[in-house]
Write an enzyme that holds these catalytic residues in place. Structure first.
Site, short mmCIF file in Angstrom:
data_model
loop_
_atom_site.label_atom_id
_atom_site.label_comp_id
_atom_site.label_asym_id
_atom_site.label_seq_id
_atom_site.Cartn_x
_atom_site.Cartn_y
_atom_site.Cartn_z
N HIS A 153 11.13 -8.08 9.11
CA HIS A 153 11.71 -7.63 10.40
C HIS A 153 10.71 -7.79 11.56
O HIS A 153 10.81 -7.09 12.55
CB HIS A 153 12.15 -6.16 10.34
N SER A 274 -0.67 -24.23 32.98
CA SER A 274 0.41 -23.98 33.92
C SER A 274 -0.05 -24.46 35.29
O SER A 274 -1.23 -24.35 35.62
CB SER A 274 0.73 -22.49 33.96
N LYS A 280 -3.14 -19.71 31.82
CA LYS A 280 -2.16 -20.01 30.76
C LYS A 280 -2.63 -21.09 29.80
O LYS A 280 -3.22 -22.09 30.20
CB LYS A 280 -0.83 -20.45 31.39
N GLU A 287 6.81 -25.21 20.92
CA GLU A 287 8.11 -24.91 21.54
C GLU A 287 9.06 -26.10 21.45
O GLU A 287 10.26 -25.94 21.24
CB GLU A 287 7.91 -24.53 23.01
#
Ligand code: ARG
Length: 459
Positions: A153, A274, A280, A287
């Site tokens: 979970h 970024s 970043k 992704e």
């Protein structure tokens, strides 16, 4: 090609919807390979003369060279790869070219070319899966004792190791490869010679072409040979499942590389910055692997939908098999390469993972097991006692090992100081020696087993 009956050419929009050359030119190698096998067979059974067969074969090789070197001009008016190749052959060698299509149709030709392409691609994908498994197994061996939290979970459940976690993916990928191996076995029958749909009256030798093209045997039903695409569907299904596994791993990399988790660091090579936020480090490759699965499953669904209402045998709808198929399998190949790169690149942050493994009362099951083993409590009672101890620790804001013996005995008098021996994460991990369990010795053995097996597949 059909000027005998047709006086006028197609409307421009007809050509636009009909032509497949923009994408099926990818099949040129397979098309030439198939034609070479076909013409050699036609000559062997005496349907074309040896001289014509020789000139056709040389012509086909020449066409192949032109395509390979980029000198070939593909024509939309010639619809597809089959007619583009044949038409150029005619320009190069003259009327003998017209004999190549004896006892053959574009229907069995395209079924053959697509099968050959899928088979070649499956072989390449299997090799890439092995590569990724190797990278994972090597990391697993190196980090067999690196403690990390195991989750259910996405909540800390029990301590495990980074090595054990990576080996879970090696197992999944092993099944992915075996699904592709199975699909390859089932599809390895040669449709060439089914001709348009009903076979041919020429005395062809289908066993000969099947053998020449590396198939186990010719297909047994001509209607089925030109009318089905389940070989492509199976490859897409196997690819979808594999992509799903990669996507889960990618999702974990995304989670692990957050500042909040910080379990893993990717180098500059696999991170992007970024344009506005200087701090970043984005895991874009992970992704994208997570995102690209959409096109792979999409291709599987797309082709199932194309096929589901088609009466036997061939329908032009089936030309719609190719773009999705090509894109999906090439995308999986790219994703496998990216995951292999990231696996080799990633550096586990051992302190972060170990600290996290201790948090969240991850050794509560070890405490319950101790109560069963030492005090002979039924597991359900032990679960209850442990729950009360966890509640107490949580109220105090401390870990289980930070409670005093008196605190524990307040919950159950029979507890002794020995209990502290099982509350550390290292002890927890080392104790899970059941087959397939998380103990570092197990993990090392499994990693070595895989590395050995993988080395064999390379030989
Ligand atoms: N380009 C076609 C395809 O990809 C080749 C087969 C065409 N056959 C036909 N009878 N029109 O499916």
């Amino acid at each position: 090609m059909w000027g005998g009956l047709y006086a006028a050419g197609p409307a421009a929009i007809m050509e636009e919807i009909n032509a497949s050359i923009d994408f099926d030119q990818k099949l040129w190698r397979q098309d030439i390979r198939g034609s070479l096998a076909h013409v050699a067979m036609l000559a062997a059974v005496g349907v074309v003369s040896k001289a014509d067969a020789k000139s056709i074969a040389q012509g086909l090789q020449a066409v192949g060279k032109e395509i390979e070197s980029g000198q070939f001009t593909f024509s939309r008016a010639l619809e597809d790869i089959h007619m583009n190749v044949e038409s150029r052959l005619a320009e190069l060698i003259g009327p003998a070219a017209g004999r190549l299509h004896t006892a053959r149709s574009r229907n069995d030709q395209v079924a053959l070319d697509t099968r050959l392409w899928v088979r070649d691609t499956i072989d390449q994908l299997i090799a890439q899966i092995r590569e990724l498994q190797g990278a994972l197994a090597e990391k697993a061996l190196a980090y067999a004792d690196a403690i990390m939290p195991g989750f259910t979970h996405l909540q800390s459940a029990q301590p495990t190791t980074f090595g054990h976690h990576l080996l879970a993916y090696v197992e999944m990928l092993g099944r992915d490869a075996s699904r592709l191996v199975d699909a390859r076995k089932r599809m390895n029958e040669c449709p060439l010679g089914a001709a348009a749909l009903a076979g041919t009256s020429f005395p062809i030798d289908r066993a000969m072409t099947a053998k020449a093209l590396g198939f186990d045997r010719p297909t047994a039903n001509s209607l089925d040979s030109v009318g089905d695409r389940d070989f492509a569907l199976e490859a897409l299904a196997a690819a979808s499942i594999c992509a799903m596994h990669l996507s889960r791993f990618a999702e974990e990399i995304v989670i692990w590389t957050t500042a909040q988790f910080g379990f893993v660091r990717l180098s500059d090579q696999f991170s992007t910055g970024s344009s506005i936020m200087p701090q970043k480090r984005n895991p874009d490759a992970a992704e994208l692997v997570r995102g690209k699965i959409g096109r792979i499953i999409g291709a599987l669904n797309g082709l199932l939908i194309v096929m589901k209402g088609l009466p036997l045998t061939y329908g032009k709808d089936m030309q719609e098999d190719k773009e999705g198929l090509f894109d999906a399998l090439s995308t999986l190949s790219l994703c496998l390469a990216a995951m292999t790169g990231m696996t080799r690149d990633m550096e586990p942050q051992l302190d972060r993972m170990r600290d996290a493994a201790g948090a969240g009362y991850a050794t509560a099951t070890d405490l319950a097991d101790w109560l069963v083993r030492t005090l002979n409590l039924p597991f359900r009672d032990a679960h209850h006692v442990t729950g009360r101890i966890v509640a107490l620790a949580s109220k105090r804001g401390v870990g289980l090992e930070e409670l005093s013996l008196a605190d524990m005995q307040a919950v159950d008098q029979r507890i002794t100081k020995d209990v502290f021996g099982v509350l550390g994460v290292e002890k927890s991990v080392r104790s899970r020696t059941s087959y397939g369990g998380t103990a570092p010795a197990n993990v090392r053995r499994q990693a070595q087993r895989w590395l050995k097996a993988l080395a064999k597949t390379k030989g």
